[in-house]
Design an enzyme around this catalytic site. Structure first.
Site, PDB file in Angstrom:
ATOM      1  CG  ASP A  16      -4.126  -1.425  -9.331  1.00 23.80           C
ATOM      2  OD1 ASP A  16      -3.975  -2.969  -9.074  1.00 23.80           O
ATOM      3  OD2 ASP A  16      -5.310  -1.013  -9.634  1.00 23.80           O
ATOM      4  CG  ASN A  64      -3.910  -7.425  -1.759  1.00 21.62           C
ATOM      5  OD1 ASN A  64      -3.034  -6.430  -1.357  1.00 21.62           O
ATOM      6  ND2 ASN A  64      -4.689  -7.481  -2.557  1.00 21.62           N
TER       7      ASN A  64
END
Ligand code: FPP
Length: 238
Positions: A16, A64
């Site tokens: 991340d 996503n």
């Protein structure tokens, strides 16, 4: 153990902070993803060298797909590039690539590169690398449940035979061992729908640096923290 460094058998990483890394430098988010590839390469090489047997990286989640189309396209192009350019790294390090996730929404070109690299590395033995692309932990459990229900419907499986090992065998890649250690970068304390079934007993390690800055020193620090944990698996340890 590798020297005095404790090494988990199976590691999973939520990579991340690429966007934050780039934004904090006044760059577009995609530069962060691009830089992230270096960290992927270093991590894969170091894990293979240290004797990790399964490494699973969260490269693109089901969620996503809701990012701006431009970022999705760029990420897909980057993945494609990775799947071609890293072939040598995978071969040199004895790494066998596996895809973890759904194929349906992936474009023909990414799928082709993915399948070629999977086939090329199929006989490698040192480490399995699971790339989670178009992956969601709940989606994985849904897909496993469907396949189990089909087996029951077709008379191949009796409902009373369904146990944890049957569920596990129907997950995307049962050959990847359940993670002993789950690492997340960029300081966030969330699991984000990653390997929900498999991380039941994983130790969690959160690293504050963003993924593009993750180096092997950070990996070693995570392993050392892991080595200091007492794993109880629900039992009482004397
Ligand atoms: C999270 O950062 C990262 C991703 C959504 C993609 C991960 C991709 C890479 C590390 C590069 C490509 C990987 C491979 C295997 C080729 P974010 O965009 O959510 O960052 P933010 O939380 O700071 O916005």
């Amino acid at each position: 153990m590798m020297g005095d460094l404790p090494v988990p058998r199976s590691v999973a990483i939520i990579m991340d902070g690429n966007g934050r890394w780039a934004r904090s430098r006044g760059l577009e988010r995609i530069f962060g993803h691009e830089r992230g590839i270096q960290a992927v390469r270093e991590t894969v090489e170091e894990c293979a060298r240290l004797g990790v047997t399964s490494l699973t990286l969260y490269a693109f989640s089901e969620e996503n797909w809701s990012r701006p189309q431009r970022e999705i396209d760029l990420l897909m192009r980057l993945l494609e590039r990775f799947l071609v350019e890293e072939r040598k790294t995978l071969m040199d390090n004895g790494v066998k690539l596996l895809h973890v996730g759904r194929r349906e929404r992936l474009g023909p070109s990414v799928l082709a590169r993915l399948d070629e690299t999977i086939a090329l590395t199929a006989a490698n033995q040192r480490m399995r690398l699971g790339l989670a692309i178009s992956y969601g932990g709940r989606a994985e459990i849904v897909d496993a449940t469907r396949r189990i229900a089909e087996a029951v419907r077709d008379g191949r499986l009796a409902p009373e035979r369904i146990d944890e090992s049957v569920i596990r065998a129907h997950l995307y890649r049962p050959e990847l061992e359940d993670p002993d250690l789950l690492i997340r970068t960029a300081g966030e304390l969330r699991v984000s729908n990653f390997l929900l079934w498999q991380i039941s007993y994983a130790e969690l390690h959160v690293e504050s640096v963003c993924w593009p800055d993750f180096r092997k020193e950070h990996l070693h620090a995570a392993f050392r923290a892991f080595g200091g944990r007492v794993r109880k698996f629900g039992a009482v340890v004397p």
